[in-house]
Design a protein around this motif. Structure first.
Motif, PDB file in Angstrom:
ATOM      1  N   VAL A 180       3.926  -0.973   3.600  1.00  0.00           N
ATOM      2  CA  VAL A 180       3.428   0.320   3.360  1.00  0.00           C
ATOM      3  C   VAL A 180       4.706   0.541   2.938  1.00  0.00           C
ATOM      4  O   VAL A 180       5.625   1.372   3.714  1.00  0.00           O
ATOM      5  CB  VAL A 180       2.697   1.116   4.488  1.00  0.00           C
ATOM      6  CG1 VAL A 180       2.493   2.219   4.206  1.00  0.00           C
ATOM      7  CG2 VAL A 180       2.040   0.278   5.241  1.00  0.00           C
ATOM      8  N   ARG A 212      -9.186  13.702   2.099  1.00  0.00           N
ATOM      9  CA  ARG A 212      -7.671  12.740   2.106  1.00  0.00           C
ATOM     10  C   ARG A 212      -8.673  11.155   2.830  1.00  0.00           C
ATOM     11  O   ARG A 212      -8.156   9.952   2.085  1.00  0.00           O
ATOM     12  CB  ARG A 212      -6.652  13.202   3.053  1.00  0.00           C
ATOM     13  CG  ARG A 212      -5.747  11.626   3.131  1.00  0.00           C
ATOM     14  CD  ARG A 212      -4.193  12.801   3.669  1.00  0.00           C
ATOM     15  NE  ARG A 212      -2.905  12.414   3.311  1.00  0.00           N
ATOM     16  CZ  ARG A 212      -1.841  11.968   2.307  1.00  0.00           C
ATOM     17  NH1 ARG A 212      -2.099  13.056   1.417  1.00  0.00           N
ATOM     18  NH2 ARG A 212      -0.899  11.426   2.561  1.00  0.00           N
ATOM     19  N   GLN A 213      -8.861  11.079   3.761  1.00  0.00           N
ATOM     20  CA  GLN A 213      -9.662  10.453   4.442  1.00  0.00           C
ATOM     21  C   GLN A 213     -10.276   9.543   3.559  1.00  0.00           C
ATOM     22  O   GLN A 213     -10.482   7.924   3.255  1.00  0.00           O
ATOM     23  CB  GLN A 213      -9.794  10.469   5.366  1.00  0.00           C
ATOM     24  CG  GLN A 213     -10.679   9.172   6.858  1.00  0.00           C
ATOM     25  CD  GLN A 213      -9.139   8.473   6.627  1.00  0.00           C
ATOM     26  OE1 GLN A 213      -8.155   8.644   6.844  1.00  0.00           O
ATOM     27  NE2 GLN A 213      -9.387   7.222   7.406  1.00  0.00           N
ATOM     28  N   ARG A 272      -8.740   6.985   0.934  1.00  0.00           N
ATOM     29  CA  ARG A 272      -8.033   6.009   1.615  1.00  0.00           C
ATOM     30  C   ARG A 272      -9.161   5.195   1.599  1.00  0.00           C
ATOM     31  O   ARG A 272      -9.354   4.052   1.173  1.00  0.00           O
ATOM     32  CB  ARG A 272      -7.511   7.224   2.591  1.00  0.00           C
ATOM     33  CG  ARG A 272      -6.310   7.327   1.912  1.00  0.00           C
ATOM     34  CD  ARG A 272      -5.410   7.641   4.138  1.00  0.00           C
ATOM     35  NE  ARG A 272      -4.619   6.254   4.556  1.00  0.00           N
ATOM     36  CZ  ARG A 272      -4.826   6.385   5.819  1.00  0.00           C
ATOM     37  NH1 ARG A 272      -5.614   7.225   6.500  1.00  0.00           N
ATOM     38  NH2 ARG A 272      -4.385   5.507   5.942  1.00  0.00           N
ATOM     39  N   GLU A 284       0.925  -1.388  -0.167  1.00  0.00           N
ATOM     40  CA  GLU A 284       0.063  -0.569  -0.127  1.00  0.00           C
ATOM     41  C   GLU A 284       0.953   0.831  -0.194  1.00  0.00           C
ATOM     42  O   GLU A 284       2.103   1.618   1.289  1.00  0.00           O
ATOM     43  CB  GLU A 284      -1.013   0.271   1.198  1.00  0.00           C
ATOM     44  CG  GLU A 284      -2.048  -1.574   1.284  1.00  0.00           C
ATOM     45  CD  GLU A 284      -3.500  -1.061   2.794  1.00  0.00           C
ATOM     46  OE1 GLU A 284      -3.927  -0.041   2.622  1.00  0.00           O
ATOM     47  OE2 GLU A 284      -2.752  -1.495   3.404  1.00  0.00           O
ATOM     48  N   SER A 285       0.901   1.762  -0.962  1.00  0.00           N
ATOM     49  CA  SER A 285       1.174   3.293  -0.913  1.00  0.00           C
ATOM     50  C   SER A 285      -0.079   4.300   0.243  1.00  0.00           C
ATOM     51  O   SER A 285       0.346   4.997   0.733  1.00  0.00           O
ATOM     52  CB  SER A 285       1.547   3.935  -2.373  1.00  0.00           C
ATOM     53  OG  SER A 285       2.571   4.999  -2.111  1.00  0.00           O
ATOM     54  N   CYS A 286      -0.576   4.854  -1.371  1.00  0.00           N
ATOM     55  CA  CYS A 286      -1.531   6.260  -0.634  1.00  0.00           C
ATOM     56  C   CYS A 286      -2.945   5.698   0.375  1.00  0.00           C
ATOM     57  O   CYS A 286      -3.362   6.532   1.491  1.00  0.00           O
ATOM     58  CB  CYS A 286      -2.767   6.753  -1.430  1.00  0.00           C
ATOM     59  SG  CYS A 286      -4.089   5.134  -2.411  1.00  0.00           S
ATOM     60  N   THR A 287      -2.904   4.396   0.810  1.00  0.00           N
ATOM     61  CA  THR A 287      -4.177   3.984   1.420  1.00  0.00           C
ATOM     62  C   THR A 287      -3.218   3.868   2.900  1.00  0.00           C
ATOM     63  O   THR A 287      -3.621   3.796   3.683  1.00  0.00           O
ATOM     64  CB  THR A 287      -4.335   2.390   1.203  1.00  0.00           C
ATOM     65  OG1 THR A 287      -3.557   1.561   0.453  1.00  0.00           O
ATOM     66  CG2 THR A 287      -5.779   2.902   0.203  1.00  0.00           C
ATOM     67  N   GLY A 288      -2.113   3.601   3.012  1.00  0.00           N
ATOM     68  CA  GLY A 288      -1.204   3.623   4.168  1.00  0.00           C
ATOM     69  C   GLY A 288      -1.300   2.862   4.940  1.00  0.00           C
ATOM     70  O   GLY A 288      -1.155   3.027   6.530  1.00  0.00           O
ATOM     71  N   GLY A 289      -1.442   1.218   4.679  1.00  0.00           N
ATOM     72  CA  GLY A 289      -1.842   0.035   5.768  1.00  0.00           C
ATOM     73  C   GLY A 289      -3.786   0.185   6.126  1.00  0.00           C
ATOM     74  O   GLY A 289      -3.965  -1.033   6.573  1.00  0.00           O
ATOM     75  N   SER A 346      -1.934   2.293  -5.031  1.00  0.00           N
ATOM     76  CA  SER A 346      -0.714   3.868  -5.636  1.00  0.00           C
ATOM     77  C   SER A 346      -1.640   4.607  -5.868  1.00  0.00           C
ATOM     78  O   SER A 346      -2.224   4.079  -7.294  1.00  0.00           O
ATOM     79  CB  SER A 346       0.662   3.440  -5.893  1.00  0.00           C
ATOM     80  OG  SER A 346       1.134   4.785  -6.295  1.00  0.00           O
ATOM     81  N   TYR A 392       5.261   4.054   0.764  1.00  0.00           N
ATOM     82  CA  TYR A 392       5.313   4.944   0.217  1.00  0.00           C
ATOM     83  C   TYR A 392       6.505   5.845   0.065  1.00  0.00           C
ATOM     84  O   TYR A 392       5.206   6.646  -1.506  1.00  0.00           O
ATOM     85  CB  TYR A 392       5.121   5.710   1.707  1.00  0.00           C
ATOM     86  CG  TYR A 392       3.975   6.349   1.507  1.00  0.00           C
ATOM     87  CD1 TYR A 392       2.766   7.216   1.715  1.00  0.00           C
ATOM     88  CD2 TYR A 392       4.240   8.354   1.877  1.00  0.00           C
ATOM     89  CE1 TYR A 392       1.827   7.200   1.209  1.00  0.00           C
ATOM     90  CE2 TYR A 392       3.128   9.543   1.550  1.00  0.00           C
ATOM     91  CZ  TYR A 392       1.903   9.266   1.462  1.00  0.00           C
ATOM     92  OH  TYR A 392       1.208  10.108   1.911  1.00  0.00           O
TER      93      TYR A 392
END
Length: 167
Positions: A58, A146-147, A150, A32-37, A107, A60
């Motif tokens: 993760v 942002r959230q 995600r 994961e990149s943009c979802t950050g886990g 991503s 990033y």
């Protein structure tokens, strides 16, 4: 922080995903990149997740994608880090690294900055590697913050894995 409705959707999708993975006797790994886990977190919120999930990444930074997942620097330069080519390599890399039958790469651009005319905020690339077969998708989610992006990306990934496992 997840709002209650999104939390319920993610949990329901994660439950279905874990059940299908158990039925198919498959293990899952994600990069994961943009979802950050958030995808990994959704999976581990389900009882018995340990039967289908060992590890995820993760990644990033671009260097982390290259180092840990084997993403091609050439593909990052040619297509951009938010591309189907890179997300596909992320999915392959995490599945291979963790001995999983299912790999998911994500991503994207969660914002509020970082978007462009070609790839606006809400653009997310997905890679799915199931038993060595790779499928990719490029999605454009509404800019709900942002959230919100995600969460939308995580829900989409869970739904796609379920759909693919059913076929």
């Amino acid at each position: 922080m997840l709002n209650k409705q999104n939390e319920n959707y993610l949990y329901a999708a994660a439950c279905e995903c874990v059940q299908l993975l158990m039925q198919k006797q498959c293990r899952i790994s994600m990069a994961e990149s943009c979802t950050g886990g958030l995808l990994a977190s959704s999976i581990v919120s389900v009882a018995d997740a340990s039967k289908v999930f060992d590890a995820s990444f993760v990644t990033y930074a671009n260097d982390a994608k290259i180092k840990y997942l084997g993403v091609s620097e050439k593909n990052i330069e040619q297509y951009g880090v938010v591309s189907e080519a890179v997300a596909g390599e992320m999915a392959i890399g995490c599945a291979k690294a963790n001995g999983a039958e299912v790999g998911v790469g994500i991503s994207g651009i969660a914002g509020p900055s970082g978007g462009s005319a070609e790839k606006p905020v809400g653009t997310v690339a997905f890679g799915f590697c199931i038993n060595g077969i790779v499928t990719t998708r490029l999605m454009h989610f509404p800019d709900t913050g942002r959230q919100g992006i995600r969460e939308a990306a995580t829900l989409f990934a869970l739904q796609q894995v379920c759909k693919m496992l059913k076929n």
